[in-house]
Design a protein around this motif. Structure first.
Motif, PDB file in Angstrom:
ATOM      1  N   GLU A 153     -19.643  19.196   0.102  1.00  0.00           N
ATOM      2  CA  GLU A 153     -20.650  19.384  -0.364  1.00  0.00           C
ATOM      3  C   GLU A 153     -20.860  20.243  -1.477  1.00  0.00           C
ATOM      4  O   GLU A 153     -20.584  21.396  -1.423  1.00  0.00           O
ATOM      5  N   GLY A 154     -21.699  19.701  -2.430  1.00  0.00           N
ATOM      6  CA  GLY A 154     -21.953  20.476  -3.632  1.00  0.00           C
ATOM      7  C   GLY A 154     -20.626  20.696  -4.754  1.00  0.00           C
ATOM      8  O   GLY A 154     -20.936  21.482  -5.548  1.00  0.00           O
ATOM      9  N   GLU A 155     -19.525  19.979  -4.505  1.00  0.00           N
ATOM     10  CA  GLU A 155     -18.566  20.002  -5.212  1.00  0.00           C
ATOM     11  C   GLU A 155     -18.954  19.635  -6.619  1.00  0.00           C
ATOM     12  O   GLU A 155     -19.528  18.473  -6.986  1.00  0.00           O
ATOM     13  N   ARG A 156     -18.452  20.588  -7.815  1.00  0.00           N
ATOM     14  CA  ARG A 156     -19.036  20.174  -9.061  1.00  0.00           C
ATOM     15  C   ARG A 156     -17.937  19.838 -10.123  1.00  0.00           C
ATOM     16  O   ARG A 156     -18.123  19.477 -11.170  1.00  0.00           O
ATOM     17  N   SER A 157     -16.737  20.542  -9.683  1.00  0.00           N
ATOM     18  CA  SER A 157     -15.431  20.194 -10.591  1.00  0.00           C
ATOM     19  C   SER A 157     -14.913  18.953 -10.447  1.00  0.00           C
ATOM     20  O   SER A 157     -14.323  18.320 -11.540  1.00  0.00           O
ATOM     21  N   VAL A 158     -15.238  18.001  -9.627  1.00  0.00           N
ATOM     22  CA  VAL A 158     -14.702  16.594  -9.331  1.00  0.00           C
ATOM     23  C   VAL A 158     -15.831  15.899  -8.825  1.00  0.00           C
ATOM     24  O   VAL A 158     -16.824  16.238  -7.963  1.00  0.00           O
ATOM     25  N   ALA A 163     -12.875   4.222  -4.610  1.00  0.00           N
ATOM     26  CA  ALA A 163     -13.436   4.978  -5.696  1.00  0.00           C
ATOM     27  C   ALA A 163     -12.520   5.680  -6.499  1.00  0.00           C
ATOM     28  O   ALA A 163     -11.203   6.032  -6.020  1.00  0.00           O
ATOM     29  N   THR A 164     -12.863   6.396  -7.716  1.00  0.00           N
ATOM     30  CA  THR A 164     -12.182   6.835  -8.466  1.00  0.00           C
ATOM     31  C   THR A 164     -12.355   8.624  -8.520  1.00  0.00           C
ATOM     32  O   THR A 164     -13.867   8.703  -8.801  1.00  0.00           O
ATOM     33  N   ARG A 165     -11.653   9.386  -8.278  1.00  0.00           N
ATOM     34  CA  ARG A 165     -12.284  10.841  -8.298  1.00  0.00           C
ATOM     35  C   ARG A 165     -11.894  11.290  -9.928  1.00  0.00           C
ATOM     36  O   ARG A 165     -10.808  11.169 -10.433  1.00  0.00           O
ATOM     37  N   VAL A 166     -12.800  11.872 -10.579  1.00  0.00           N
ATOM     38  CA  VAL A 166     -12.896  12.385 -12.114  1.00  0.00           C
ATOM     39  C   VAL A 166     -12.887  13.883 -12.221  1.00  0.00           C
ATOM     40  O   VAL A 166     -13.931  14.383 -11.593  1.00  0.00           O
TER      41      VAL A 166
END
Length: 573
Positions: free
Chosen positions: A297-302, A269-272
């Motif tokens: 859980e709930g991460e929005r910046s990545v 997987a690629t983190r963006v």
């Protein structure tokens, strides 16, 4: 010697042509031509953290490569971290033996090399290393030469930097030919950073990591295809950070940059992440999220994306919902051209001041000129012709006309022969000195078409009924199957903007490029399958230039679900 006017022949006897070409780069005083762009310290530290080059690790056992160190934006902070890690280790091995293998930095520009080398020596002396050892380390670490040609080991744990962004036409022909011989990823009009990335990747040891910041256009453009294929086959795109609208560099740049973290390891997987604030604390926090074993859980910046690198295909790095919609439409509908439409680009002359002018004032035979459409003619969203024309030196069969048969055309062109014959295309074929770069086909002028400027902040699709010939900064779409007004509605819609935004790189000001390669990516139902009431709605919405009505009709055309419509409706706001 190369015909490239930027190739400076040094007055050094015995130089072979290839060495002379490298020497021309080494003495070039123009920083812009060398692709010199300076990266802010906060961004440098962020990239060093992302690749794991941190002082709490045994960096004196690592091997780091900086392929174009310039003024030391990356090199000097890396050395700072290396020295701190080495001191922490309390290593008893003498510094020259312990630190000598740790760094290789390459720089082609001689004056820059000399200045940065002096800074490296001063940094080492300032850290307590003796002057003679500092000089010896600098000699071992730093290489004066062309990174794409010099001999280097190929087992680096870390490669970092900001590769030079230089167009092919600024490179001596003989040197470009040698690059092409060595690097399989140089394709089409690839810029110099493409082979820089290829060699850097191939220099990585197993599990080695590359961290670069550079223009992002190769990730989607045609010329980046071979490099994308190499990464898909042999590497893992760990992370991508979009640096759009961030002051990542100490000077403005025209193309939007991105940070890529690529490792020699199995794909995954690629983190963006997107547009982080350029502040040390914020970037440290973002790095922790990009490198964490699991996203909270709930991460929005990545967010994580799977199968970003797939063969030569452009990298789709938009939100998961938008990417999923594009993929579904691609699997369900034919391409624009498969549905009976043709995409093209207007005429490039190579000498617009000669071939283009006031239509009535162009003193040539009436059948040797055509009314011309330019971007300024369609700025309002409708065609408002300003009266310009283009000279047509071609016969109906595509050959050049005989100037003996057209005395006015001959007199006009010969009066400007010095300008016309000086063009590259004329020098390649002197007998055809008066041709335009692109062939002109008069039938295109009388064909109804949709005109689209290359760069726009939004879709700007203008119907032209069949009176004008498009200029080279306009793309055009014609069709013998689709009604052009209905097609205009499709191209004005949020669906088209989704496709272009997905495959195009953004330019300064947030503009997208509506180029042929992106327009051809658009999917389109066959016209005969469009119900009659929907046809009328499409035509009416386009005629009124009501973009929201266009989108609503097009949503029905593609059978979008309520969730898919909702994700696209924001585009029209």
């Amino acid at each position: 010697m190369s015909s490239n006017p930027r190739f400076i022949q040094p007055s050094l006897p015995g130089f072979c042509p290839l060495a002379a070409a490298v020497e021309s780069l080494a003495i070039n005083e123009d920083a812009g031509e060398r692709g010199a762009v300076f990266t802010r310290r906060e961004v440098v530290d962020f990239i060093l953290d992302l690749v794991g080059y941190t002082a709490d690790r045994p960096l004196h056992h690592y091997r780091l490569l900086e392929p174009s160190f310039g003024h030391g934006d990356f090199l000097l902070p890396a050395i700072e971290r290396l020295l701190e890690a080495w001191r922490r280790s309390k290593d008893t091995v003498p510094p020259l033996a312990s630190l000598g293998p740790c760094i290789r930095g390459v720089e082609v520009h001689r004056e820059t090399f000399t200045r940065t080398r002096a800074e490296v020596v001063g940094q080492l002396i300032g850290s307590g290393i003796s002057a003679d050892v500092a000089e010896a380390l600098a000699d071992q670490w730093l290489v004066s030469g062309d990174f794409l040609l010099v001999d280097l080991p190929s087992d680096f744990n870390v490669v970092i930097g900001n590769p030079p962004y230089v167009r092919q036409e600024l490179i001596p022909d003989i040197l470009m030919a040698e690059y092409r011989r060595r690097y399989s990823t140089i394709y089409d009009r690839a810029d110099l950073y493409i082979p820089f990335i290829e060699r850097s990747l191939r220099s990585l040891a197993p599990e080695g990591v590359l961290g670069f910041i550079c223009a992002d256009r190769w990730m989607k453009n045609r010329y980046g295809g071979p490099l994308r294929a190499l990464i898909a086959e042999e590497f893992h795109l760990r992370a991508y950070v979009d640096m759009t609208d961030t002051p990542a560099f100490r000077t403005d740049v025209m193309a939007y940059p991105a940070i890529t973290i690529i490792a020699r390891e199995a794909p995954g997987a690629t983190r963006v992440a997107r547009r982080p604030p350029i502040e040390a604390a914020a970037l440290t926090t973002l790095c922790a999220r990009l490198t964490a074993p699991h996203l909270p859980e709930g991460e929005r910046s990545v967010h994580e994306m799977n199968q970003v690198a797939t063969g030569m295909e452009p990298w789709l790095l938009e939100s998961s919902a938008e990417t999923a919609l594009v993929r579904r439409l691609e699997q369900t509908f034919p391409t624009l051209e498969e549905a009976g439409c043709k995409v093209g680009i207007g005429v490039a002359t190579g000498a617009d001041k000669v071939f283009i002018g006031d239509f009535d004032a162009l003193d040539v035979e009436p059948d040797r000129k055509l009314p011309l459409a330019t971007t300024r003619d369609i700025q309002s969203g409708e065609v408002r012709w300003r009266g310009y024309g283009v000279i047509n030196p071609f016969a109906e069969d595509g050959s050049l006309v005989d100037l003996q048969d057209y005395p006015r055309l001959r007199r006009y062109l010969e009066a400007r022969q010095e300008i016309i014959a000086g063009r590259h295309c004329a020098q390649k074929a002197p007998a055809h000195w008066y041709r335009t770069i692109d062939r002109i086909t008069p039938a295109l002028a009388s064909t109804p078409k949709l005109l689209i400027p290359d760069i726009k902040g939004e879709a700007h699709i203008v119907f032209e009924g069949g009176a004008l010939y498009p200029h080279h900064n306009l793309y055009y779409v014609t069709s013998e199957t689709w009604d052009l007004r209905a097609l205009q509605a499709v191209l004005l819609s949020a669906v088209t903007r989704l496709f272009v935004a997905t495959y195009s790189t953004k330019m300064r000001g947030g503009f997208f490029r509506f180029q042929a390669q992106y327009l051809r990516r658009i999917r389109l139902p066959h016209w005969e399958r469009v119900p009659s009431p929907l046809r009328k709605r499409l035509i009416d919405a386009a005629t009124k230039r009501d973009v929201q009505k266009c989108s609503r009709a097009v949503f029905e055309l593609y059978g979008l679900s309520p969730e898919e419509r909702s994700s696209l409706e924001a585009i029209d706001q």
